[in-house]
Scaffold this motif. Structure first.
Motif, short mmCIF file in Angstrom:
data_model
loop_
_atom_site.label_atom_id
_atom_site.label_comp_id
_atom_site.label_asym_id
_atom_site.label_seq_id
_atom_site.Cartn_x
_atom_site.Cartn_y
_atom_site.Cartn_z
N GLY A 1 0.81 -1.22 0.00
CA GLY A 1 0.00 0.00 0.00
C GLY A 1 0.84 1.27 0.00
O GLY A 1 1.87 1.36 -0.66
N VAL A 2 0.40 2.27 0.80
CA VAL A 2 1.08 3.57 0.85
C VAL A 2 2.46 3.45 1.47
O VAL A 2 3.31 4.33 1.28
N ASN A 3 2.73 2.37 2.20
CA ASN A 3 4.06 2.16 2.77
C ASN A 3 5.14 2.08 1.69
O ASN A 3 6.33 2.21 2.00
N ALA A 4 4.73 1.89 0.44
CA ALA A 4 5.69 1.91 -0.66
C ALA A 4 6.41 3.25 -0.73
O ALA A 4 7.60 3.32 -1.08
N LEU A 5 5.68 4.33 -0.41
CA LEU A 5 6.30 5.66 -0.39
C LEU A 5 7.39 5.74 0.67
O LEU A 5 8.48 6.28 0.42
N ILE A 6 7.12 5.18 1.84
CA ILE A 6 8.08 5.21 2.95
C ILE A 6 9.33 4.41 2.61
O ILE A 6 10.46 4.87 2.79
N VAL A 7 9.11 3.19 2.12
CA VAL A 7 10.24 2.32 1.77
C VAL A 7 11.09 2.97 0.67
O VAL A 7 12.32 2.96 0.72
N GLY A 8 10.41 3.56 -0.32
CA GLY A 8 11.12 4.20 -1.42
C GLY A 8 11.95 5.39 -0.97
O GLY A 8 13.11 5.54 -1.36
N LEU A 9 11.37 6.24 -0.12
CA LEU A 9 12.10 7.40 0.39
C LEU A 9 13.30 6.97 1.22
O LEU A 9 14.39 7.54 1.11
N GLY A 10 13.09 5.97 2.07
CA GLY A 10 14.18 5.48 2.91
C GLY A 10 15.33 4.93 2.09
O GLY A 10 16.51 5.22 2.35
N ALA A 11 15.00 4.14 1.08
CA ALA A 11 16.04 3.55 0.22
C ALA A 11 16.76 4.63 -0.57
O ALA A 11 17.99 4.62 -0.70
#
Length: 535
Positions: free
Chosen positions: A416-426
């Motif tokens: 879900g929206v956690n894709a944004l978090i994982v992408g920003l972190g990476a």
């Protein structure tokens, strides 16, 4: 280092006050708009920030560098003229273009209401073109007080204007429009305040008793805008600022593109359109502002670092360069891991208390870890800006952005929206690693980060477990606010104690510095007392 510490303290005080007001406004806005309207507002605001970046990214940095160490008033006037020509020459066409192409551009957005938000915000680029030039001069002159107070006043004005407009009966139902309008109006008032203070401080009216400060300000402004040879200064500034601005504009396009991609990919994965926008609004409008809290302090340090480290590099003072770089990295890790403890340990309660939204709390607890790479990327970028490697630093972000867009395209179906978090972190992790390697190459100093990162992690984990346990137990005994206060205080205190025991938090050095300042203050007071007795 003493002057640097004083500058950081001054900037931090104003930054905390400014961000605190901004955060209060964000909480009010989220409660008034709700998750869906907040998501629509965030999409429009994300596109506005792309145009704002064109005006206020590379140019202020170059102006501050040019002004730093310059004693010639004529040269500073030329720099200001050139900066205004470039900034206004970009902002006015942008504003006209958005107004003229309002209809066709509306089709870009998932919801056309986001285009209306952008239309209300875009005139603020003209006022930004004015105040960023004058603030950049203050930055180069290290006048951090005026830099901070004007930014703080802009937030105060925005909050007041929003409060007034929201109570008017004929605008009920258009709260998202009011938020955008208040931003634009506050930006113009702030620009007028900056110009007035700039010339008021620069030259006091002494020609005649009847001359007012406003007449003196207008007179000085006319002199600057009517001088000859402004074209040569504009060309020089444009040549220096263009590469930085171009790279930053490219990088700033990430958020508006993500604002389109995330809802689209969520809908493709089976989500309802309104739910997808609402969850994006929670992540971008509620959670990310919380995660940017440590960057408030780090950005203050970065603002003071650029002129100070630039001078140290020019003087080839290796000891000072090493001290400033390692000190900034250590403090960045400290402040982020300190906030990781309550955010992860009791994130659910924080989201519920601030935004009255359980999803915000869940996202906060899961995404708090990205504060570390976000802040490290910020401070390492500032270090590279100081040594003239800002273009390389931005290219590192572009490399990380490849991973970011891969995450937001492929992962929403699974997380879900956690894709944004994982992408920003990476993305920020990759950029930080590349930045640290480049810092070593440019300055010849190794950045001590890995051992510090491991130590902070080891003392952070038990503190988070304590917060998680206490929050669950005390939740059956106390109201939410008291539970948050008690649990947060105990877990943060545990983190500080563990940091002291394992020599990660250098309390002795802090106490010694405080004692020296206290002793110096006592000596000064004793001298004054002796003079008073003598008199």
């Amino acid at each position: 280092m003493k002057s640097f510490s004083q500058a950081v303290t001054l900037i931090t005080v104003f930054a905390i006050m400014t961000r605190a007001l901004g955060f209060i406004f964000r909480i009010i806005l989220s409660r008034i708009l709700g998750a869906e309207l907040l998501g629509i507002y965030q999409i429009g605001f994300a596109f506005f920030m792309v145009f704002f970046t064109i005006i206020a990214s590379g140019l202020p940095l170059i102006i501050s560098r040019e002004v730093s160490g310059t004693r010639s008033k004529r040269k500073v006037n030329g720099i200001i003229r050139g900066g205004l020509i470039i900034a206004l020459g970009a902002s006015i066409p942008i504003t006209l273009l958005i107004v003229i192409l309002y209809g066709p551009l509306s089709h870009i957005f998932k919801d056309p209401r986001s285009m209306t938000i952008l239309a209300f915000l875009i005139p603020a680029t003209i006022s930004a073109a004015i105040y960023t030039v004058f603030r950049a001069v203050w930055w180069g002159r290290k006048n951090f007080f005026l830099l901070g107070i004007t930014e703080f006043m802009e937030q105060v004005i925005r909050l007041i204007i929003f409060g007034v407009l929201i109570t008017l009966p004929f605008v009920i139902g258009y709260e998202s429009h009011i938020a955008a309008i208040s931003f634009t109006i506050a930006s113009y008032i702030s620009a007028g305040l900056v110009v007035f203070l700039f010339f008021k401080k620069r030259k006091k009216p002494t020609t005649s008793v009847n001359d007012s400060p406003y007449q003196s300000t207008l007179s000085e402004t006319r002199k600057i805008l009517t001088k000859q040879k402004e074209t040569s200064h504009a060309k020089h500034l444009l040549k220096s600022a263009a590469p930085i601005t171009a790279v930053r504009v490219i990088t700033s396009l990430a958020l508006p593109l993500i604002a389109i991609i995330i809802p689209m990919r969520l809908v493709a994965a089976g989500w309802d359109s309104r739910t997808a926008i609402a969850h994006f609004g929670i992540a971008a409008g509620m959670v990310l502002p919380l995660l940017s809290i440590p960057q408030t302090i780090i950005s203050s340090m970065a603002t003071a670092l650029v002129p100070n480290l630039s001078e140290a590099v020019k003087q080839n003072n290796q000891a000072l360069i090493k001290e400033q770089i390692n000190g900034c990295i250590r403090f960045t890790l400290f402040i982020n891991f300190l906030l990781l403890v309550p955010f992860i340990g009791m994130g659910q309660g924080i989201g519920t208390f601030l935004f009255a939204d359980n999803n915000a709390g869940a996202y906060l607890a899961l995404s708090a870890w990205i504060m570390v790479p976000l802040s490290l990327s910020l401070i390492t970028n500032a270090i590279l800006n100081s040594v003239g490697a800002e273009t390389r630093a931005m290219s590192h972000y572009l490399i990380g952005s490849v991973v970011l867009f891969a995450c937001v395209w492929f992962l929403p179906e699974f997380i879900g929206v956690n894709a944004l978090i994982v992408g920003l972190g990476a993305c920020m992790t990759i950029a930080t690693i590349l930045n640290i390697y480049l810092i070593k190459t440019k300055t010849g100093n190794s950045v001590k980060i890995l051992s510090l990162f491991i130590k902070f992690t080891l003392i952070c984990v038990p503190s988070i477990l304590l917060a998680y346990f206490m929050f669950g137990v005390l939740g059956h005994m106390f109201p939410l606010f008291i539970n948050l206060a008690l649990t947060g205080s105990a877990s943060v205190f545990a983190f500080l104690c563990l940091g002291y025991v394992f020599n990660v938090v250098d309390a002795k050095s802090m106490i010694a510095k405080f004692s020296r300042r206290k002793t110096q203050s006592q000596k000064i007071n004793s001298v004054h007392d002796a003079k008073d007795c003598k008199n």
